[in-house]
Design a protein around this motif. Structure first.
Motif, PDB file in Angstrom:
ATOM      1  N   LYS A  76       0.848  -1.203   0.000  1.00  0.00           N
ATOM      2  CA  LYS A  76       0.000   0.000   0.000  1.00  0.00           C
ATOM      3  C   LYS A  76       0.886   1.256   0.000  1.00  0.00           C
ATOM      4  CE  LYS A  76      -2.452  -1.292   3.720  1.00  0.00           C
ATOM      5  NZ  LYS A  76      -1.732  -2.563   4.005  1.00  0.00           N
ATOM      6  N   ASP A  77       1.967   1.196   0.773  1.00  0.00           N
ATOM      7  CA  ASP A  77       2.894   2.341   0.786  1.00  0.00           C
ATOM      8  C   ASP A  77       3.705   2.411  -0.501  1.00  0.00           C
ATOM      9  OD1 ASP A  77       2.255   3.710   3.105  1.00  0.00           O
ATOM     10  OD2 ASP A  77       3.614   2.557   4.373  1.00  0.00           O
ATOM     11  N   VAL A  78       3.972   1.260  -1.097  1.00  0.00           N
ATOM     12  CA  VAL A  78       4.666   1.256  -2.396  1.00  0.00           C
ATOM     13  C   VAL A  78       3.822   2.018  -3.411  1.00  0.00           C
ATOM     14  CG1 VAL A  78       5.383  -0.214  -4.338  1.00  0.00           C
ATOM     15  CG2 VAL A  78       5.912  -0.908  -1.986  1.00  0.00           C
ATOM     16  N   LEU A  79       2.548   1.711  -3.423  1.00  0.00           N
ATOM     17  CA  LEU A  79       1.637   2.348  -4.379  1.00  0.00           C
ATOM     18  C   LEU A  79       1.590   3.867  -4.164  1.00  0.00           C
ATOM     19  CD1 LEU A  79      -0.572   1.945  -6.590  1.00  0.00           C
ATOM     20  CD2 LEU A  79      -2.221   1.821  -4.713  1.00  0.00           C
ATOM     21  N   VAL A  80       1.463   4.268  -2.925  1.00  0.00           N
ATOM     22  CA  VAL A  80       1.393   5.703  -2.610  1.00  0.00           C
ATOM     23  C   VAL A  80       2.695   6.399  -3.013  1.00  0.00           C
ATOM     24  CG1 VAL A  80       1.295   7.360  -0.693  1.00  0.00           C
ATOM     25  CG2 VAL A  80      -0.293   5.425  -0.746  1.00  0.00           C
ATOM     26  N   SER A  81       3.800   5.757  -2.691  1.00  0.00           N
ATOM     27  CA  SER A  81       5.105   6.343  -3.006  1.00  0.00           C
ATOM     28  C   SER A  81       5.267   6.480  -4.524  1.00  0.00           C
ATOM     29  CB  SER A  81       6.207   5.454  -2.408  1.00  0.00           C
ATOM     30  OG  SER A  81       7.466   6.021  -2.615  1.00  0.00           O
ATOM     31  N   MET A  82       4.833   5.447  -5.249  1.00  0.00           N
ATOM     32  CA  MET A  82       4.926   5.477  -6.710  1.00  0.00           C
ATOM     33  C   MET A  82       4.072   6.585  -7.314  1.00  0.00           C
ATOM     34  SD  MET A  82       5.196   1.934  -8.784  1.00  0.00           S
ATOM     35  CE  MET A  82       4.153   0.968  -7.831  1.00  0.00           C
ATOM     36  N   TRP A  83       2.912   6.721  -6.746  1.00  0.00           N
ATOM     37  CA  TRP A  83       1.967   7.748  -7.223  1.00  0.00           C
ATOM     38  C   TRP A  83       2.609   9.137  -7.143  1.00  0.00           C
ATOM     39  CZ3 TRP A  83      -2.202   9.623  -9.370  1.00  0.00           C
ATOM     40  CH2 TRP A  83      -2.809  10.776  -8.856  1.00  0.00           C
ATOM     41  N   HIS A  84       3.218   9.423  -6.008  1.00  0.00           N
ATOM     42  CA  HIS A  84       3.861  10.734  -5.840  1.00  0.00           C
ATOM     43  C   HIS A  84       5.088  10.870  -6.734  1.00  0.00           C
ATOM     44  CE1 HIS A  84       1.401  12.381  -2.638  1.00  0.00           C
ATOM     45  NE2 HIS A  84       1.374  11.173  -2.096  1.00  0.00           N
ATOM     46  N   PHE A  85       5.860   9.809  -6.823  1.00  0.00           N
ATOM     47  CA  PHE A  85       7.096   9.830  -7.608  1.00  0.00           C
ATOM     48  C   PHE A  85       6.791  10.118  -9.077  1.00  0.00           C
ATOM     49  CE2 PHE A  85      10.540   7.452  -9.868  1.00  0.00           C
ATOM     50  CZ  PHE A  85      11.626   8.135  -9.362  1.00  0.00           C
ATOM     51  N   PHE A  86       5.850   9.391  -9.644  1.00  0.00           N
ATOM     52  CA  PHE A  86       5.547   9.594 -11.065  1.00  0.00           C
ATOM     53  C   PHE A  86       4.829  10.917 -11.310  1.00  0.00           C
ATOM     54  CE2 PHE A  86       6.806   5.206 -11.464  1.00  0.00           C
ATOM     55  CZ  PHE A  86       7.548   5.272 -12.632  1.00  0.00           C
ATOM     56  N   ASP A 146       1.875   5.765   5.305  1.00  0.00           N
ATOM     57  CA  ASP A 146       1.285   6.948   4.655  1.00  0.00           C
ATOM     58  C   ASP A 146       0.042   6.556   3.847  1.00  0.00           C
ATOM     59  OD1 ASP A 146       1.221   9.698   4.125  1.00  0.00           O
ATOM     60  OD2 ASP A 146       2.292   9.460   2.228  1.00  0.00           O
ATOM     61  N   TRP A 147      -0.111   5.252   3.586  1.00  0.00           N
ATOM     62  CA  TRP A 147      -1.307   4.794   2.863  1.00  0.00           C
ATOM     63  C   TRP A 147      -2.587   5.198   3.592  1.00  0.00           C
ATOM     64  CZ3 TRP A 147      -4.163   1.558   5.960  1.00  0.00           C
ATOM     65  CH2 TRP A 147      -3.485   0.829   6.941  1.00  0.00           C
ATOM     66  N   LYS A 148      -2.473   5.397   4.916  1.00  0.00           N
ATOM     67  CA  LYS A 148      -3.692   5.724   5.679  1.00  0.00           C
ATOM     68  C   LYS A 148      -4.316   7.023   5.193  1.00  0.00           C
ATOM     69  CE  LYS A 148      -2.044   3.249   9.677  1.00  0.00           C
ATOM     70  NZ  LYS A 148      -0.934   3.388  10.601  1.00  0.00           N
ATOM     71  N   SER A 149      -3.485   7.908   4.642  1.00  0.00           N
ATOM     72  CA  SER A 149      -4.075   9.174   4.179  1.00  0.00           C
ATOM     73  C   SER A 149      -4.377   9.147   2.675  1.00  0.00           C
ATOM     74  CB  SER A 149      -3.165  10.348   4.535  1.00  0.00           C
ATOM     75  OG  SER A 149      -1.865  10.101   4.113  1.00  0.00           O
ATOM     76  N   HIS A 150      -4.270   8.008   2.030  1.00  0.00           N
ATOM     77  CA  HIS A 150      -4.546   7.934   0.590  1.00  0.00           C
ATOM     78  C   HIS A 150      -5.608   6.906   0.212  1.00  0.00           C
ATOM     79  CE1 HIS A 150      -0.661   9.981   0.620  1.00  0.00           C
ATOM     80  NE2 HIS A 150      -0.910  10.374  -0.609  1.00  0.00           N
ATOM     81  N   LEU A 151      -5.738   5.830   0.983  1.00  0.00           N
ATOM     82  CA  LEU A 151      -6.657   4.752   0.598  1.00  0.00           C
ATOM     83  C   LEU A 151      -7.909   4.785   1.469  1.00  0.00           C
ATOM     84  CD1 LEU A 151      -3.757   3.618  -0.416  1.00  0.00           C
ATOM     85  CD2 LEU A 151      -4.871   1.399  -0.346  1.00  0.00           C
ATOM     86  N   THR A 152      -9.044   4.568   0.848  1.00  0.00           N
ATOM     87  CA  THR A 152     -10.271   4.453   1.634  1.00  0.00           C
ATOM     88  C   THR A 152     -10.264   3.088   2.333  1.00  0.00           C
ATOM     89  OG1 THR A 152     -11.485   3.383  -0.142  1.00  0.00           O
ATOM     90  CG2 THR A 152     -11.579   5.803  -0.074  1.00  0.00           C
ATOM     91  N   ARG A 153     -11.201   2.934   3.271  1.00  0.00           N
ATOM     92  CA  ARG A 153     -11.296   1.649   3.983  1.00  0.00           C
ATOM     93  C   ARG A 153     -11.512   0.491   3.011  1.00  0.00           C
ATOM     94  NH1 ARG A 153     -12.040  -1.141   8.347  1.00  0.00           N
ATOM     95  NH2 ARG A 153     -13.826  -2.524   8.127  1.00  0.00           N
ATOM     96  N   GLU A 154     -12.363   0.729   2.029  1.00  0.00           N
ATOM     97  CA  GLU A 154     -12.664  -0.331   1.047  1.00  0.00           C
ATOM     98  C   GLU A 154     -11.413  -0.682   0.249  1.00  0.00           C
ATOM     99  OE1 GLU A 154     -14.594   2.492   1.404  1.00  0.00           O
ATOM    100  OE2 GLU A 154     -16.027   1.337   2.619  1.00  0.00           O
ATOM    101  N   MET A 155     -10.656   0.346  -0.101  1.00  0.00           N
ATOM    102  CA  MET A 155      -9.433   0.099  -0.888  1.00  0.00           C
ATOM    103  C   MET A 155      -8.434  -0.728  -0.074  1.00  0.00           C
ATOM    104  SD  MET A 155      -8.922   3.894  -2.485  1.00  0.00           S
ATOM    105  CE  MET A 155      -8.126   3.841  -4.061  1.00  0.00           C
ATOM    106  N   VAL A 156      -8.331  -0.408   1.209  1.00  0.00           N
ATOM    107  CA  VAL A 156      -7.400  -1.136   2.081  1.00  0.00           C
ATOM    108  C   VAL A 156      -7.815  -2.597   2.166  1.00  0.00           C
ATOM    109  CG1 VAL A 156      -6.562  -1.345   4.464  1.00  0.00           C
ATOM    110  CG2 VAL A 156      -6.836   0.912   3.445  1.00  0.00           C
TER     111      VAL A 156
END
Ligand code: A3P
Length: 347
Positions: A181-191, A319-329
């Protein structure tokens, strides 16, 4: 062979950037001989956008990889000869390779210079340790042959994509993974930064969806992690399997483990002088993030010019806690737990 004493003010291993500068006559045109094969590889399915609209993934040996890097894989397969003294640092992107590069580089060169004048003050970790597939994709394979031993590289390839010369050799691999989940968030910001703004890439919800379907760079991420996990259980003396969050929690313990694994453990004298803590501090997120070298230079990597500052964002777990909804998690956790079932691995 270049005498590096004359070009390098640092100890061994020498930062890759210095080696390339001294050997740039060895850079050739990118390999073209695999273009026909590349053109036959399946493209990522429509409706699974990735972060880089101009660089769709192709399916190679079960993984979704940008064509540029598959070109590197094919050239590597043909021309790379690993040595038992090689050290390969591997991760799925955005799982902590910058940190690992810094830690390994600092550990190996810790006796060469006082740590407050260490090479990491003048070279970004990616200029110290180069990416192996990029070398092959960009016609730099001959430079690899002149890198003095011990050679340290990084790769993002899944275990199944590594060439046999690596998997059959005695060389050591350090693998780091991170909560997907944090990988995804980090990638999102990076790209978002690379492409010049979050509005230039697919929405977070869209890439989340692709990620859940296993369509992410070098993914599916669960196969990436499991591949190295299984192999590290089979060959623990050759593959060290680490988790980003655990390193964050106990950096000193992991610094010692790394040094031991790569064959240069800390002596009692070093431990009592606090050298381990100094290495950890030198490579810490805040220290690296604030260094001029990680803010002012531009790195030329793959097809993109990247500011090294992009590699230092928050450096935290969760940091995923501030990007993913409960359903997404729930959806992503359920997929990963299902894939990890029976392996002994937990997010
Ligand atoms: P965040 O975007 O969550 O902050 P990679 O190096 O594999 O590209 O991964 C980048 C991630 O590692 C980023 O995560 C970055 O901030 C974090 N990172 C970089 N250097 C670090 C360090 N020294 N310590 C901890 N995390 C670090």
């Amino acid at each position: 062979m270049v005498n590096y004493d004359s070009v390098s003010p640092v100890g061994f291993p020498i930062p890759y950037k210095i080696i390339e500068k001294a050997n740039n006559h060895l850079i050739k045109n990118p390999p073209q001989e695999h273009e026909a094969l590349l053109a036959t590889l399946p493209l990522q399915p429509s409706g699974t956008p990735n972060f880089h609209p101009r660089q769709p993934f192709v399916l190679y040996k079960g993984a979704w990889i940008g064509k540029f890097f598959v070109r590197g894989a094919l050239a590597m397969e043909q021309n790379f000869k690993s040595c038992p003294t090689d050290l390969l640092l591997v991760s799925s992107p955005k799982s902590g390779i910058t940190w690992l590069k810094a830690m390994i580089f600092a550990t190996l060169t810790r006796t060469s210079y006082p740590l407050d004048q260490h090479t990491l003050h003048t070279h970004n970790p990616h200029q110290c340790v180069t990416n192996l597939e990029r070398m092959f994709a960009t016609g730099r394979s001959q430079i690899i042959e002149v890198i003095p031993s011990p050679r340290v590289f990084n790769s993002h390839f899944p275990y199944s994509v590594l060439p046999q010369t690596i998997t059959d050799s005695d060389c050591r691999i350090v693998y780091v993974w991170r909560d997907p989940k944090d990988v995804l968030v980090s990638m999102w910001h990076f790209f978002g930064k690379i492409m010049g703004g979050a509005d230039k890439i697919a929405t977070f919800e869209q890439v989340y969806d692709s990620f859940c379907q296993g369509v992410n760079g070098y993914g599916p991420i669960w196969s990436h992690v499991l591949g190295y996990w299984e192999e590290s259980k089979r060959r623990p003396e050759k593959i060290l399997f680490l988790k980003y969050e655990n390193i964050l929690q106990e950096p000193v313990k992991h610094a010692k483990q790394l040094a031991h694994f790569i064959g240069c453990p800390y002596s009692e004298a070093e431990e009592s002088q606090g050298v381990v803590e100094q290495i950890v501090e030198l490579c810490s997120f805040q220290k690296l993030k604030n260094m001029d070298v990680n803010n002012n230079e531009i790195l030329s990597m793959s097809a993109n010019n990247i500011s090294p500052s992009y590699f230092f964002r928050k450096g935290e777990a969760g940091d995923w806690k501030s990007h993913l909804t409960r359903e997404m998690v729930v959806r992503l956790n359920t997929i990963i737990e299902e894939k990890f079932k029976g392996s002994g691995l937990k997010i």
